[in-house]
Design a protein around this motif. Sequence first.
Motif, PDB file in Angstrom:
ATOM      1  N   TYR A 289       0.831  -6.297  -9.721  1.00  0.00           N
ATOM      2  CA  TYR A 289       1.707  -5.143  -9.884  1.00  0.00           C
ATOM      3  C   TYR A 289       1.020  -3.900  -9.370  1.00  0.00           C
ATOM      4  N   GLU A 290       1.837  -2.968  -8.934  1.00  0.00           N
ATOM      5  CA  GLU A 290       1.260  -1.676  -8.581  1.00  0.00           C
ATOM      6  C   GLU A 290       2.239  -0.566  -8.921  1.00  0.00           C
ATOM      7  N   TRP A 291       1.664   0.576  -9.248  1.00  0.00           N
ATOM      8  CA  TRP A 291       2.464   1.749  -9.545  1.00  0.00           C
ATOM      9  C   TRP A 291       3.134   2.213  -8.257  1.00  0.00           C
ATOM     10  N   LYS A 292       4.412   2.564  -8.336  1.00  0.00           N
ATOM     11  CA  LYS A 292       5.125   2.944  -7.120  1.00  0.00           C
ATOM     12  C   LYS A 292       4.761   4.343  -6.679  1.00  0.00           C
ATOM     13  N   ARG A 293       4.230   4.447  -5.475  1.00  0.00           N
ATOM     14  CA  ARG A 293       3.955   5.747  -4.877  1.00  0.00           C
ATOM     15  C   ARG A 293       4.717   5.801  -3.562  1.00  0.00           C
ATOM     16  N   ARG A 294       4.201   6.527  -2.626  1.00  0.00           N
ATOM     17  CA  ARG A 294       4.794   6.555  -1.289  1.00  0.00           C
ATOM     18  C   ARG A 294       4.897   5.113  -0.799  1.00  0.00           C
ATOM     19  N   HIS A 295       6.027   4.781  -0.235  1.00  0.00           N
ATOM     20  CA  HIS A 295       6.149   3.346   0.020  1.00  0.00           C
ATOM     21  C   HIS A 295       5.364   2.909   1.239  1.00  0.00           C
ATOM     22  N   HIS A 296       4.873   1.706   1.168  1.00  0.00           N
ATOM     23  CA  HIS A 296       3.952   1.196   2.176  1.00  0.00           C
ATOM     24  C   HIS A 296       4.049  -0.315   2.213  1.00  0.00           C
ATOM     25  N   TYR A 297       3.482  -0.882   3.250  1.00  0.00           N
ATOM     26  CA  TYR A 297       3.458  -2.335   3.370  1.00  0.00           C
ATOM     27  C   TYR A 297       2.028  -2.813   3.140  1.00  0.00           C
ATOM     28  N   HIS A 298       1.842  -4.142   3.080  1.00  0.00           N
ATOM     29  CA  HIS A 298       0.502  -4.676   2.837  1.00  0.00           C
ATOM     30  C   HIS A 298       0.034  -5.625   3.929  1.00  0.00           C
ATOM     31  N   LEU A 299      -1.243  -5.498   4.245  1.00  0.00           N
ATOM     32  CA  LEU A 299      -1.896  -6.458   5.128  1.00  0.00           C
ATOM     33  C   LEU A 299      -2.847  -7.283   4.268  1.00  0.00           C
TER      34      LEU A 299
ATOM     35  N   VAL B 103      -4.986  -4.395   2.475  1.00  0.00           N
ATOM     36  CA  VAL B 103      -4.967  -3.037   2.982  1.00  0.00           C
ATOM     37  C   VAL B 103      -3.539  -2.516   2.974  1.00  0.00           C
ATOM     38  N   GLU B 104      -3.383  -1.257   2.626  1.00  0.00           N
ATOM     39  CA  GLU B 104      -2.060  -0.677   2.673  1.00  0.00           C
ATOM     40  C   GLU B 104      -1.796  -0.146   4.075  1.00  0.00           C
ATOM     41  N   PHE B 105      -0.563  -0.268   4.470  1.00  0.00           N
ATOM     42  CA  PHE B 105      -0.209   0.031   5.846  1.00  0.00           C
ATOM     43  C   PHE B 105       1.058   0.871   5.881  1.00  0.00           C
TER      44      PHE B 105
ATOM     45  N   LYS C 222      -4.519   0.539  -8.011  1.00  0.00           N
ATOM     46  CA  LYS C 222      -4.683  -0.703  -7.254  1.00  0.00           C
ATOM     47  C   LYS C 222      -3.628  -1.726  -7.626  1.00  0.00           C
ATOM     48  N   HIS C 223      -3.766  -2.888  -7.030  1.00  0.00           N
ATOM     49  CA  HIS C 223      -2.890  -4.011  -7.366  1.00  0.00           C
ATOM     50  C   HIS C 223      -3.555  -4.791  -8.474  1.00  0.00           C
ATOM     51  N   MET C 224      -2.891  -4.924  -9.596  1.00  0.00           N
ATOM     52  CA  MET C 224      -3.512  -5.604 -10.730  1.00  0.00           C
ATOM     53  C   MET C 224      -2.671  -6.783 -11.197  1.00  0.00           C
TER      54      MET C 224
END
Lengths: 140, 140
Positions: free
Chosen positions: B79-89, B98-100, B31-33
Motif C-alpha cells: 500500500y502507499e499513501w496517494k500523492r501526485r500520481h505516478h507509475y512504477h518500475l 522506482v517511481e516514474f 514508501k510502499h508497505m
Amino acid sequence: MKAGLRELKRAGFKLTPQRRAILETLKSSGKHMSVEEIHEKVKTKCPHAGLATTYRTLDLLKELNLVTDINLGEEHKHYEWKRRHHYHLVCLECGDVVEFRSNFAIKIEKNVLKDYDFEITDRHVEFCGYCSRCAGGREG
Amino acid sequence: MKAGLRELKRAGFKLTPQRRAILETLKSSGKHMSVEEIHEKVKTKCPHAGLATTYRTLDLLKELNLVTDINLGEEHKHYEWKRRHHYHLVCLECGDVVEFRSNFAIKIEKNVLKDYDFEITDRHVEFCGYCSRCAGGREG
DNA sequence: ATAATAAATGAGAATAATTCTCAACTAGGG
DNA sequence: CCCTAGTTGAGAATTATTCTCATTTATTAT
Ligand SMILES: [Mn+2]
Ligand SMILES: [Mn+2]
Ligand SMILES: [Zn+2]
Ligand SMILES: [Zn+2]
C-alpha cells in the motif's frame, strides 16, 4: 509446430496432453481467464487433470513469456495469452475489461528506457474507473 | 485537521487511535508497505492493535481514495499513501521499485478519456524489467 | 517396438494471505 | 456523564496457491 509447443520443446520441456490442453485453452479463448476457468475447460479434454498442474503450467508459460497474468482487482489472478501488447481498462461498476492501445504507450516506454535506463520486459497496466455506459448513471 | 483524518471524519467515521496510527504510518513513511510492515509499525504506538483492524482500515482508506494498493509481484499486496500520481518500475532482479512520471502519462490518460469515453479514477501501472544496474550483468 | 530414465502428474495435505464472527470496548454527540 | 452505533481484537474460517510424494508418462536410446 504450433506456437507455444515450439517454445516448450525448445526449452526442453515435455509436451504432455495437459500442457497442450492448457495452452490451447488460453490461446483459443483469447480472453482473460481465471485458473479455475482454465482448469474447467481443460477437464473437458483431460478429465483427470489436476488443478496443481494448471498452476504449474501457467507458471511455466509465464517463465517462457508466453502468457501474462493480470490483476483485475479480484481475489484471484487472471491469465491471458500474450499477443500484441496492450493495456487494460477495468470498469469498477460493470466489471467490463477493455483492451487499450495507443501510440503514447510506445512513447512512454521509450521514455522509460531513455530517462531511467530501465529495460521493460513485462507490463501490468490497468486503468480503473467507469466505462461510458456506467459513467452516466453515477452523477452526470 | 490533517489530511486523511479530515476525510475520515467528513465521511462519518470515528477517529480511533488505530486509524490515526495506520494513517500516520503510511503517510510519513512515503514508501510502499505491506500489511505486515504497517501493522508492525502501528504496534509501536498501539501495542494491542489487531491485524484485522489494519486490513479493515486499509480497505476503508482505499474506499476513500486516500491510499492505493500496488502489486509488486509478491504474494501479498503493498500500500502507499496517494500523492501526485505516478507509475512504477519494478526490477525483476534486485526488486527495486522506482517511481516514474512522464508527460506522456498525462497524454495517454486523455487518450483513454477521448477515444474510449472511459473515466479513470485509479491506476495500477507497473512496468517490470531490469534496472540499469541489473541489466548490465545479464547479457550486455 | 522396448526399455530406461528423468520429468511430469494427481490427490490431498500444507501454507499464507485475507476475511469473518462476535463479545467487549469506546468515540463522540447530546 | 451517558448512550449507542460504530469499532476493535482474538481467533476461527475461508480461499487461493504451493508443496509432497508415490505413480505415471514422454522422450531418447537401444
Ligand atoms: Mn487483455
Ligand atoms: Mn509508489
Ligand atoms: Zn462499466
Ligand atoms: Zn535491479
